[in-house]
Design a protein around this motif. Sequence first.
Motif, PDB file in Angstrom:
ATOM      1  N   LEU A 109      44.181  44.459  26.592  1.00  0.00           N
ATOM      2  CA  LEU A 109      44.126  43.131  25.977  1.00  0.00           C
ATOM      3  C   LEU A 109      42.710  42.580  25.837  1.00  0.00           C
ATOM      4  O   LEU A 109      42.477  41.686  25.020  1.00  0.00           O
ATOM      5  N   PHE A 110      41.769  43.093  26.634  1.00  0.00           N
ATOM      6  CA  PHE A 110      40.394  42.603  26.595  1.00  0.00           C
ATOM      7  C   PHE A 110      39.447  43.764  26.302  1.00  0.00           C
ATOM      8  O   PHE A 110      39.860  44.928  26.261  1.00  0.00           O
ATOM      9  N   THR A 111      38.184  43.440  26.108  1.00  0.00           N
ATOM     10  CA  THR A 111      37.153  44.458  25.906  1.00  0.00           C
ATOM     11  C   THR A 111      36.036  44.235  26.924  1.00  0.00           C
ATOM     12  O   THR A 111      36.026  43.231  27.651  1.00  0.00           O
ATOM     13  N   GLN A 112      35.086  45.156  26.942  1.00  0.00           N
ATOM     14  CA  GLN A 112      33.954  45.015  27.865  1.00  0.00           C
ATOM     15  C   GLN A 112      33.189  43.721  27.609  1.00  0.00           C
ATOM     16  O   GLN A 112      32.601  43.148  28.531  1.00  0.00           O
ATOM     17  N   ALA A 113      33.215  43.245  26.378  1.00  0.00           N
ATOM     18  CA  ALA A 113      32.517  41.998  26.060  1.00  0.00           C
ATOM     19  C   ALA A 113      33.124  40.798  26.781  1.00  0.00           C
ATOM     20  O   ALA A 113      32.465  39.757  26.932  1.00  0.00           O
ATOM     21  N   PHE A 129      50.040  39.038  34.573  1.00  0.00           N
ATOM     22  CA  PHE A 129      50.434  40.035  33.576  1.00  0.00           C
ATOM     23  C   PHE A 129      49.251  40.396  32.679  1.00  0.00           C
ATOM     24  O   PHE A 129      48.995  41.583  32.410  1.00  0.00           O
ATOM     25  N   LEU A 130      48.514  39.396  32.226  1.00  0.00           N
ATOM     26  CA  LEU A 130      47.376  39.649  31.336  1.00  0.00           C
ATOM     27  C   LEU A 130      46.297  40.462  32.042  1.00  0.00           C
ATOM     28  O   LEU A 130      45.736  41.402  31.463  1.00  0.00           O
ATOM     29  N   LEU A 131      46.011  40.112  33.287  1.00  0.00           N
ATOM     30  CA  LEU A 131      44.963  40.828  34.016  1.00  0.00           C
ATOM     31  C   LEU A 131      45.406  42.242  34.375  1.00  0.00           C
ATOM     32  O   LEU A 131      44.585  43.167  34.403  1.00  0.00           O
ATOM     33  N   THR A 132      46.687  42.419  34.649  1.00  0.00           N
ATOM     34  CA  THR A 132      47.196  43.757  34.957  1.00  0.00           C
ATOM     35  C   THR A 132      47.030  44.693  33.765  1.00  0.00           C
ATOM     36  O   THR A 132      46.852  45.908  33.933  1.00  0.00           O
ATOM     37  N   HIS A 133      47.072  44.132  32.565  1.00  0.00           N
ATOM     38  CA  HIS A 133      46.926  44.932  31.345  1.00  0.00           C
ATOM     39  C   HIS A 133      45.594  44.627  30.652  1.00  0.00           C
ATOM     40  O   HIS A 133      45.496  44.677  29.424  1.00  0.00           O
ATOM     41  N   ASP A 149      36.092  51.116  30.964  1.00  0.00           N
ATOM     42  CA  ASP A 149      36.614  51.413  29.627  1.00  0.00           C
ATOM     43  C   ASP A 149      35.488  51.955  28.753  1.00  0.00           C
ATOM     44  O   ASP A 149      34.445  51.318  28.595  1.00  0.00           O
ATOM     45  N   LYS A 150      35.695  53.116  28.156  1.00  0.00           N
ATOM     46  CA  LYS A 150      34.659  53.768  27.346  1.00  0.00           C
ATOM     47  C   LYS A 150      34.779  53.432  25.864  1.00  0.00           C
ATOM     48  O   LYS A 150      34.086  54.012  25.042  1.00  0.00           O
ATOM     49  N   VAL A 178      44.910  31.965  39.657  1.00  0.00           N
ATOM     50  CA  VAL A 178      44.559  33.373  39.483  1.00  0.00           C
ATOM     51  C   VAL A 178      43.903  33.876  40.764  1.00  0.00           C
ATOM     52  O   VAL A 178      43.086  33.183  41.378  1.00  0.00           O
ATOM     53  N   SER A 179      44.288  35.074  41.178  1.00  0.00           N
ATOM     54  CA  SER A 179      43.740  35.619  42.417  1.00  0.00           C
ATOM     55  C   SER A 179      42.427  36.343  42.144  1.00  0.00           C
ATOM     56  O   SER A 179      42.232  36.955  41.084  1.00  0.00           O
ATOM     57  N   ILE A 180      41.533  36.254  43.105  1.00  0.00           N
ATOM     58  CA  ILE A 180      40.245  36.938  42.989  1.00  0.00           C
ATOM     59  C   ILE A 180      40.457  38.442  42.886  1.00  0.00           C
ATOM     60  O   ILE A 180      39.771  39.132  42.121  1.00  0.00           O
ATOM     61  N   GLU A 181      41.431  38.960  43.619  1.00  0.00           N
ATOM     62  CA  GLU A 181      41.676  40.402  43.597  1.00  0.00           C
ATOM     63  C   GLU A 181      42.128  40.862  42.212  1.00  0.00           C
ATOM     64  O   GLU A 181      41.691  41.912  41.716  1.00  0.00           O
ATOM     65  N   ALA A 182      42.996  40.085  41.563  1.00  0.00           N
ATOM     66  CA  ALA A 182      43.450  40.454  40.219  1.00  0.00           C
ATOM     67  C   ALA A 182      42.288  40.427  39.231  1.00  0.00           C
ATOM     68  O   ALA A 182      42.180  41.297  38.353  1.00  0.00           O
ATOM     69  N   LEU A 183      41.413  39.450  39.361  1.00  0.00           N
ATOM     70  CA  LEU A 183      40.231  39.385  38.494  1.00  0.00           C
ATOM     71  C   LEU A 183      39.310  40.573  38.746  1.00  0.00           C
ATOM     72  O   LEU A 183      38.769  41.167  37.809  1.00  0.00           O
ATOM     73  N   ARG A 184      39.130  40.915  40.011  1.00  0.00           N
ATOM     74  CA  ARG A 184      38.238  42.028  40.348  1.00  0.00           C
ATOM     75  C   ARG A 184      38.753  43.330  39.742  1.00  0.00           C
ATOM     76  O   ARG A 184      37.983  44.105  39.162  1.00  0.00           O
ATOM     77  N   ARG A 185      40.057  43.575  39.859  1.00  0.00           N
ATOM     78  CA  ARG A 185      40.623  44.805  39.301  1.00  0.00           C
ATOM     79  C   ARG A 185      40.518  44.819  37.778  1.00  0.00           C
ATOM     80  O   ARG A 185      40.245  45.861  37.173  1.00  0.00           O
ATOM     81  N   ALA A 186      40.742  43.671  37.156  1.00  0.00           N
ATOM     82  CA  ALA A 186      40.652  43.596  35.692  1.00  0.00           C
ATOM     83  C   ALA A 186      39.232  43.888  35.229  1.00  0.00           C
ATOM     84  O   ALA A 186      39.022  44.624  34.249  1.00  0.00           O
ATOM     85  N   ARG A 187      38.249  43.338  35.912  1.00  0.00           N
ATOM     86  CA  ARG A 187      36.849  43.589  35.544  1.00  0.00           C
ATOM     87  C   ARG A 187      36.508  45.065  35.716  1.00  0.00           C
ATOM     88  O   ARG A 187      35.799  45.654  34.879  1.00  0.00           O
ATOM     89  N   ALA A 188      37.020  45.668  36.780  1.00  0.00           N
ATOM     90  CA  ALA A 188      36.751  47.091  37.011  1.00  0.00           C
ATOM     91  C   ALA A 188      37.337  47.931  35.879  1.00  0.00           C
ATOM     92  O   ALA A 188      36.711  48.905  35.426  1.00  0.00           O
ATOM     93  N   MET A 189      38.519  47.567  35.405  1.00  0.00           N
ATOM     94  CA  MET A 189      39.126  48.297  34.288  1.00  0.00           C
ATOM     95  C   MET A 189      38.255  48.201  33.043  1.00  0.00           C
ATOM     96  O   MET A 189      38.046  49.190  32.331  1.00  0.00           O
TER      97      MET A 189
END
Length: 365
Positions: free
Chosen positions: A317-321, A309-313, A363-364, A348-359
């Motif tokens: 919930l997070f910033t580029q930092a 849930f956290l990684l999906t959003h 993020d601008k 935690v799945s690698i795919e979920a982490l990868r998508r979260a990092r891409a988001m």
Amino acid sequence: MGALHGVKSLKNGSLIRPETASVRCSAVLMISAWIAYLGNFQSLFGQPRSASVESIRRSLAAVADALPTFETWDLIYNRSSFLPHSLQGLIEANYDADRLTDALADERPRIRTLALALLFSKEDPKLLEHIARHLGDTAASFPVLLPTANADPTRTAPQTVSDVAKALLGAYLLAAGINEWRDPSFHDWSVYDANHRNRQYCLSWLIVRLSRITEMQSPFREERRPIVLKFRRDMEKLPSADRDLYLLWLCHGNTDFDGGRVLATEGELLEAAKRLGRQTLLQIVDGRAPGTDPDLVTALDRHRAVVYFLLTHADRLFTQADEPFLAAIEQGQRDKIARGANPALELVSIEALRRARAMLLADKR
């Protein structure tokens, strides 16, 4: 007296004939006596909590003689529409816990079974130790219905007092994510008890309570929503950090059945996560549940669902930092899998982490 006959008296600003006053006085006395009698009647029969052990045993025996089977999981999840009226009556009687523990010494296994059920129904984890003492009680008790397509009442299986005690305790162990919940030993219970006995509240207790509110039935019965709202109000009494953690964990179990879909909205969950702060959220994603509640650590399925849930959003919930920290967690997961870990069992799945990092990188803000 004759001189006073027919004379009017003044009472409370009104004129009352003396004989009328006498009649009313008698009526008041009679009514008062009747009220006193009713009060005594209610104290004897309207407050079963104070009933004697023997009277409780008689009540349990009457129900035991009438019950053809005992469906333990219907009792555990408080499925009122499936519980016999006689058993519901015992639960609603709310007998004193000390009297019920005394009834556990009864020589009749079915009486002991019902006493265990009534103790469990009080939803007081401090009473579970009395149930644990019957894990080795192998006396035959009520049979249990076998699952059949047409709910055939003639298809039953034997059930011991121990079977019932294991299921009652197993509900709490299951909520805590303990693998041995199906057939707990006294040692399994002792470990759970040692980790929880001095706590004022914990996740597994809340899970059991919420599951009994929802009855673990889908769809959720809307007439029970006021009970869910009361549960939320009770949660508001907890320290804010624990309250937000519990809200996330409670809403990420078997959501179709255990209340996750009715306890909080997605917006409320996001607000709870934001209140916890980014550092705490990163700790959760890294597999380190915050706080002191052991259930947050052992309830891995819920922890895994919270992380997803956290990684999906992540963009909310997070910033580029935070992206380098997620990258480090992802690399750690890759290293574990390279050493032979099963990806399906990882928190935690690698795919979920990868998508979260891409988001986050896109993020601008």
